[in-house]
Design a protein around this motif. Structure first.
Motif, mmCIF file in Angstrom:
data_model
loop_
_atom_site.group_PDB
_atom_site.id
_atom_site.type_symbol
_atom_site.label_atom_id
_atom_site.label_comp_id
_atom_site.label_asym_id
_atom_site.label_seq_id
_atom_site.Cartn_x
_atom_site.Cartn_y
_atom_site.Cartn_z
ATOM 1 N N ASP A 80 -15.067 -15.801 -15.847
ATOM 2 C CA ASP A 80 -15.173 -17.297 -16.833
ATOM 3 C C ASP A 80 -14.632 -17.297 -18.475
ATOM 4 N N SER A 81 -13.926 -16.078 -19.007
ATOM 5 C CA SER A 81 -13.335 -16.830 -20.059
ATOM 6 C C SER A 81 -12.360 -17.080 -20.044
ATOM 7 N N ASP B 111 -6.379 -13.249 -25.616
ATOM 8 C CA ASP B 111 -5.390 -13.303 -23.885
ATOM 9 C C ASP B 111 -4.000 -12.218 -23.949
#
Length: 123
Positions: free
Chosen positions: A61-62, A89
């Motif tokens: 989702d991210s 990230d």
């Protein structure tokens, strides 16, 4: 099958990187390819996966809307285009694979792994 990932590096927040993973050793046919990542002190997490045909993909989702997984079967290579990168990230990104047609979130579902490539996003 052997997997060789590359393309990591240092990038500023908001920037982009493209990772590549080349497969060799066995047929690329019917091989589901995936990217997973592991940040320091955290568990390995799913990023994205793609079926052999490229018709089906799945994203965490991210990463939806920021990352794109694709493949070139003529080159036995899968790509991960990463845009709008964020400091969170930052991780070692692993290429993984399994034979079949299902896309799995769990890292344990993949039985072939590359060596990982480090992505560092500075703020």
């Amino acid at each position: 099958v052997q997997l060789q990932a590359c393309g990591g590096g240092l990038v500023q927040a908001g920037g982009s990187l493209r990772l590549s993973c080349a497969a060799s050793g066995r047929t690329f046919s019917n091989l589901v390819m995936a990217w997973l990542r592991q940040a320091p002190g955290k568990e390995r997490e799913f990023v994205a996966a793609i079926t052999w045909s490229g018709a089906n993909t799945r994203y965490a989702d991210s990463m939806k809307g920021r990352f794109t997984i694709s493949r070139d079967n003529a080159k036995n290579t899968v790509y991960l285009q990463m845009n709008s990168l964020k400091p969170e990230d930052t991780a070692v990104y692993y290429c993984a694979a399994r034979y079949g047609n299902s896309l799995y979130y769990s890292w344990s579902a993949y039985d072939n792994w590359g060596q990982g490539t480090l992505v560092t996003v500075s703020s």
